[in-house]
Motif scaffolding. Sequence first.
Motif, PDB file in Angstrom:
ATOM      1  N   ARG A 174      64.272 -34.823  42.622  1.00 15.82           N
ATOM      2  CA  ARG A 174      65.081 -34.005  41.712  1.00 15.82           C
ATOM      3  C   ARG A 174      66.421 -34.670  41.405  1.00 15.82           C
ATOM      4  NH1 ARG A 174      63.989 -27.735  43.810  1.00 15.82           N
ATOM      5  NH2 ARG A 174      61.781 -27.707  43.183  1.00 15.82           N
ATOM      6  N   HIS A 237      68.298 -30.497  36.568  1.00 17.83           N
ATOM      7  CA  HIS A 237      67.958 -29.074  36.636  1.00 17.83           C
ATOM      8  C   HIS A 237      67.982 -28.451  35.244  1.00 17.83           C
ATOM      9  CE1 HIS A 237      69.316 -24.781  37.014  1.00 17.83           C
ATOM     10  NE2 HIS A 237      68.149 -24.754  37.652  1.00 17.83           N
ATOM     11  N   ARG A 241      64.669 -26.863  33.190  1.00 15.89           N
ATOM     12  CA  ARG A 241      64.644 -25.488  32.675  1.00 15.89           C
ATOM     13  C   ARG A 241      64.383 -25.483  31.177  1.00 15.89           C
ATOM     14  NH1 ARG A 241      66.300 -21.031  35.281  1.00 15.89           N
ATOM     15  NH2 ARG A 241      67.120 -20.174  33.339  1.00 15.89           N
ATOM     16  N   PHE A 246      60.780 -25.610  35.274  1.00 18.72           N
ATOM     17  CA  PHE A 246      61.403 -24.983  36.444  1.00 18.72           C
ATOM     18  C   PHE A 246      62.136 -23.750  35.961  1.00 18.72           C
ATOM     19  CE2 PHE A 246      64.728 -24.440  39.681  1.00 18.72           C
ATOM     20  CZ  PHE A 246      63.979 -24.572  40.846  1.00 18.72           C
ATOM     21  N   ASP A 247      61.883 -22.610  36.604  1.00 17.11           N
ATOM     22  CA  ASP A 247      62.509 -21.371  36.118  1.00 17.11           C
ATOM     23  C   ASP A 247      63.522 -20.799  37.097  1.00 17.11           C
ATOM     24  OD1 ASP A 247      60.849 -20.501  38.107  1.00 17.11           O
ATOM     25  OD2 ASP A 247      59.615 -19.206  36.829  1.00 17.11           O
ATOM     26  N   GLY A 248      63.829 -21.511  38.178  1.00 21.69           N
ATOM     27  CA  GLY A 248      64.782 -21.019  39.154  1.00 21.69           C
ATOM     28  C   GLY A 248      66.206 -21.462  38.844  1.00 21.69           C
ATOM     29  N   GLY A 249      67.144 -20.908  39.592  1.00 21.03           N
ATOM     30  CA  GLY A 249      68.539 -21.286  39.416  1.00 21.03           C
ATOM     31  C   GLY A 249      68.863 -22.608  40.106  1.00 21.03           C
ATOM     32  N   SER A 251      70.753 -23.173  42.669  1.00 21.15           N
ATOM     33  CA  SER A 251      70.686 -23.115  44.130  1.00 21.15           C
ATOM     34  C   SER A 251      69.249 -23.329  44.606  1.00 21.15           C
ATOM     35  CB  SER A 251      71.231 -21.782  44.649  1.00 21.15           C
ATOM     36  OG  SER A 251      70.466 -20.702  44.155  1.00 21.15           O
ATOM     37  N   ASP A 252      68.273 -22.812  43.869  1.00 20.17           N
ATOM     38  CA  ASP A 252      66.868 -23.040  44.209  1.00 20.17           C
ATOM     39  C   ASP A 252      66.515 -24.517  44.038  1.00 20.17           C
ATOM     40  OD1 ASP A 252      66.471 -20.310  44.696  1.00 20.17           O
ATOM     41  OD2 ASP A 252      66.052 -19.945  42.568  1.00 20.17           O
ATOM     42  N   TRP A 253      67.015 -25.102  42.974  1.00 18.54           N
ATOM     43  CA  TRP A 253      66.795 -26.533  42.722  1.00 18.54           C
ATOM     44  C   TRP A 253      67.344 -27.367  43.890  1.00 18.54           C
ATOM     45  CZ3 TRP A 253      64.181 -29.162  38.990  1.00 18.54           C
ATOM     46  CH2 TRP A 253      64.501 -30.511  38.772  1.00 18.54           C
ATOM     47  N   SER A 255      67.905 -26.338  46.970  1.00 13.80           N
ATOM     48  CA  SER A 255      67.158 -26.091  48.198  1.00 13.80           C
ATOM     49  C   SER A 255      65.954 -27.023  48.288  1.00 13.80           C
ATOM     50  CB  SER A 255      66.685 -24.630  48.251  1.00 13.80           C
ATOM     51  OG  SER A 255      67.780 -23.752  48.377  1.00 13.80           O
ATOM     52  N   GLY A 256      65.269 -27.193  47.167  1.00 13.74           N
ATOM     53  CA  GLY A 256      64.138 -28.113  47.146  1.00 13.74           C
ATOM     54  C   GLY A 256      64.570 -29.551  47.379  1.00 13.74           C
TER      55      GLY A 256
END
Length: 351
Positions: A174, A237, A241, A246-249, A251-253, A255-256
Amino acid sequence: MDWLSDRARDRVEGILLAKTGCGGFDGGCLAFARALQRHAGGEVVVLTRRDKDLADHAALLWNGLVADLDGPLPWQAFRERFEWNERVRIGGLRPWQSGDLPDAPCPPDLVSQLAAILRDEAPQLAAADSPGFADRPPEDRAVALRAFAGLADAQRGVPEILATVVGANPGLHRATGIFTWLAEHVGDLTHRMSEPSCEKWNFGHEFVGPKVHRALDILRNPASGAREIAGNLESNHRYARERGRFDGGFSDWMSGFREGVAAYAAAHAELTVWNEAQYHAREAAVALGELRYGDLRTHLERLEGPLLAGPATWTSWAGSFMIGADRELVAWCPASRTVAREPEEDPVPSS
């Protein structure tokens, strides 16, 4: 590091002044470097001026550090200290050659006196008996090369796959850009130093050097390093989107991403290394995966000095090993391993 006490330094400078009229930085550097070599091992090197290959100061390349009377440091920090103290510009580092520093007095009796002071005052610096790779018996070299090849094969397994195969570790990728370059090439250092042909290629000198130097250029540049990694993470990120991947925020990006780099660090931490050079290469990869950019730079700088000093110096260090009573190589372990801790430079943008 336990270096010279004030008493030891006073004794060294007193002998230098009495015998030559010079101190440790105005003519006595070569005699001190040779005395330290006699006591501690290592190789005498010279700092050269930026405008020409003219020797300006002698020091000792020792355990991956550059040392003079002021003490040992990684090459870049040593150069900065010397330039600041002496108000000169230094270009590089190379082994001492006959004809260097012709005005630096270095009679054998002076070197012997200085070495005696070091034996008396600094026994902790005494060299262990460690012959070069080529000087070891053929059967010992064969044992070492088998163990080294095992390290190279292990690095090409999970650690390499997690760095280079997107599908195996999408979180790490990422970041893209310089982070994935660092992950691949910093991780590759242990392989290049230990692959089956390593003896032929001076334990990877010509391959490891460019990778270490470029990585340090990235880390020393204020415009790159953690700042550029953070920008890449944010833009990637946003792009993911926009493309519906990728549909998360954010912070989710992140975390991965952290999960991916943690897996990379853990895989490299499992590698068994056989000497100090391999240790610093492995720990550089671990520090990268744990986002400890300061420690990453420290480990790479420990490799930088011996690389700059040339293939012979590098081979002596990167080809070292110890065989135990069972005729197997003894894994290398420092007195105090770098302890993983929270990231020093979090790659999350501040905005």
